[in-house]
Scaffold this active site. Structure first.
Site, PDB file in Angstrom:
ATOM      1  N   ASP A  52      -5.436  -5.830   2.592  1.00  0.00           N
ATOM      2  CA  ASP A  52      -6.652  -5.274   2.002  1.00  0.00           C
ATOM      3  C   ASP A  52      -7.611  -6.377   1.584  1.00  0.00           C
ATOM      4  O   ASP A  52      -8.731  -6.115   1.150  1.00  0.00           O
ATOM      5  CB  ASP A  52      -6.330  -4.335   0.839  1.00  0.00           C
ATOM      6  CG  ASP A  52      -5.518  -4.986  -0.273  1.00  0.00           C
ATOM      7  OD1 ASP A  52      -5.266  -6.200  -0.204  1.00  0.00           O
ATOM      8  OD2 ASP A  52      -5.124  -4.270  -1.216  1.00  0.00           O
ATOM      9  N   SER A  53      -7.192  -7.637   1.775  1.00  0.00           N
ATOM     10  CA  SER A  53      -8.098  -8.776   1.628  1.00  0.00           C
ATOM     11  C   SER A  53      -9.232  -8.716   2.633  1.00  0.00           C
ATOM     12  O   SER A  53     -10.226  -9.454   2.512  1.00  0.00           O
ATOM     13  CB  SER A  53      -7.333 -10.098   1.782  1.00  0.00           C
ATOM     14  OG  SER A  53      -6.491 -10.063   2.926  1.00  0.00           O
ATOM     15  N   ASP A  91      -1.404  -3.128   4.509  1.00  0.00           N
ATOM     16  CA  ASP A  91      -1.555  -2.780   3.099  1.00  0.00           C
ATOM     17  C   ASP A  91      -2.025  -1.339   2.937  1.00  0.00           C
ATOM     18  O   ASP A  91      -2.988  -0.914   3.596  1.00  0.00           O
ATOM     19  CB  ASP A  91      -2.594  -3.687   2.432  1.00  0.00           C
ATOM     20  CG  ASP A  91      -1.994  -4.952   1.872  1.00  0.00           C
ATOM     21  OD1 ASP A  91      -0.791  -4.965   1.554  1.00  0.00           O
ATOM     22  OD2 ASP A  91      -2.734  -5.951   1.730  1.00  0.00           O
ATOM     23  N   LYS A 121       2.734  -1.978   3.177  1.00  0.00           N
ATOM     24  CA  LYS A 121       2.977  -2.785   1.975  1.00  0.00           C
ATOM     25  C   LYS A 121       2.302  -2.136   0.786  1.00  0.00           C
ATOM     26  O   LYS A 121       1.150  -1.705   0.884  1.00  0.00           O
ATOM     27  CB  LYS A 121       2.477  -4.221   2.151  1.00  0.00           C
ATOM     28  CG  LYS A 121       2.758  -5.113   0.923  1.00  0.00           C
ATOM     29  CD  LYS A 121       2.568  -6.578   1.218  1.00  0.00           C
ATOM     30  CE  LYS A 121       1.114  -7.000   1.259  1.00  0.00           C
ATOM     31  NZ  LYS A 121       0.441  -6.871  -0.055  1.00  0.00           N
ATOM     32  N   GLU A 123       1.724  -2.457  -3.629  1.00  0.00           N
ATOM     33  CA  GLU A 123       1.773  -3.306  -4.816  1.00  0.00           C
ATOM     34  C   GLU A 123       2.419  -2.547  -5.970  1.00  0.00           C
ATOM     35  O   GLU A 123       2.054  -1.399  -6.249  1.00  0.00           O
ATOM     36  CB  GLU A 123       0.360  -3.741  -5.229  1.00  0.00           C
ATOM     37  CG  GLU A 123      -0.322  -4.644  -4.218  1.00  0.00           C
ATOM     38  CD  GLU A 123      -1.699  -5.105  -4.696  1.00  0.00           C
ATOM     39  OE1 GLU A 123      -2.067  -4.797  -5.853  1.00  0.00           O
ATOM     40  OE2 GLU A 123      -2.412  -5.757  -3.916  1.00  0.00           O
ATOM     41  N   GLU A 190       3.329 -13.010  -5.483  1.00  0.00           N
ATOM     42  CA  GLU A 190       2.040 -13.715  -5.516  1.00  0.00           C
ATOM     43  C   GLU A 190       1.787 -14.352  -6.872  1.00  0.00           C
ATOM     44  O   GLU A 190       1.872 -13.697  -7.909  1.00  0.00           O
ATOM     45  CB  GLU A 190       0.897 -12.746  -5.181  1.00  0.00           C
ATOM     46  CG  GLU A 190      -0.466 -13.422  -5.182  1.00  0.00           C
ATOM     47  CD  GLU A 190      -1.566 -12.574  -4.591  1.00  0.00           C
ATOM     48  OE1 GLU A 190      -2.728 -13.032  -4.572  1.00  0.00           O
ATOM     49  OE2 GLU A 190      -1.286 -11.439  -4.144  1.00  0.00           O
TER      50      GLU A 190
END
Length: 272
Positions: A52-53, A91, A121, A123, A190
């Site tokens: 999602d970066s 993501d 993925k 978070e 991270e």
């Protein structure tokens, strides 16, 4: 100590677990489009993260929050069409899984069906336990993400190192064990202290991929635009730039501009 590298025609979730068992480090990079992914895959990178970066490096947003599920599927589809070897992980974007396990499953199914990716993925730890269970029970491979979780930036208020205090460190270790127990095939850590990251990697059987988490983990991930030096204003300690494409591309663009202005391009042998 160097470890003999095994050749994998296709990298799978099992391949990553085998790499950890064999002491072989896992190389992971982001990609968001066909052309870049094709180069990354051909270079032998094990895992491609459609992160999602993309919200930052592709769309220019300040955070990862604005990117939508449809946009993530678009980027993931482009990447999947380029790869022959790498495992492609996508993501789940902010808002597509946090509040409702059923929505989390629907989002994951859409990514898998519409993009052809191999895994998703998410978070978070115990706070997203029910969403993780729902996705995993459907047979969808999941990579976890702990430590600094960029989708929670407004909660933290900063991108600083996480889990420096004992209570947060213990929670991170507990969450890592939970992700393993639930059935995640790997976890990203991270921006956490290297000593803590090493302890986590040694305490669980699934691979731990670090970004700003030291060298005691099972692999590393970087944003491809950062390690290529295309985003020259971003300078965290953990980032190693392997080239300076910002300068090289600027020179190329300036040369092209000058050649067009001077009528040097196209030359006689560049015309039909």
């Amino acid at each position: 100590m160097s470890v003999a590298k095994k050749e994998y025609k296709r990298v799978t979730t099992k391949s990553l677990v085998d790499m950890k068992k064999n002491g072989e480090k896992i190389a992971m990079l982001t990609s968001y489009d066909f052309s870049m992914a094709k180069i990354v895959d051909s270079a032998g990178i094990d895992v491609i993260l459609v992160g999602d970066s993309a919200s930052n490096v592709m769309a220019g947003h300040e955070t990862t929050l604005p990117i939508t599920l449809d946009q993530m599927i678009y980027h993931a589809s482009s990447v999947v069409r380029a790869i022959n070897r790498a495992l492609v992980v996508v993501d789940l974007p902010f808002g597509s899984y946090q509040s409702d396990p059923k929505e989390a499953l629907r989002s994951s199914i859409r990514i898998m069906k519409e993009s052809g990716a191999h895994a998703v993925k998410l978070e978070g730890g115990k706070e997203i336990k029910e969403s993780l269970k729902r996705i995993l029970h459907a047979g969808i491979p999941v990579m976890g993400h702990l430590g600094l979780t960029p989708q929670s930036i407004y909660k933290f208020g900063t991108y600083t190192v996480r889990a420096k205090e004992e209570a947060e460190a213990e929670q991170l270790k507990s969450d890592a064990r939970l992700l393993e127990k639930l059935g995640c095939f790997a976890v990203v850590l991270e921006k956490v202290p290297a000593k803590l990251a090493k302890e986590v990697a040694e305490s669980i059987s699934i691979p731990v991929i670090g970004i700003g988490a030291g060298n005691g983990v099972d692999g590393q991930v970087l944003v491809v635009h950062d390690m290529l030096g295309m985003t020259h204003e971003f300078n965290p300690r953990f980032l190693r730039r392997y080239t300076d494409l910002y300068s090289e591309m600027t020179k190329a663009f300036e040369s092209y501009r000058d050649d067009v202005k001077s009528r040097d391009f196209p030359a006689d042998d560049e015309q039909y």
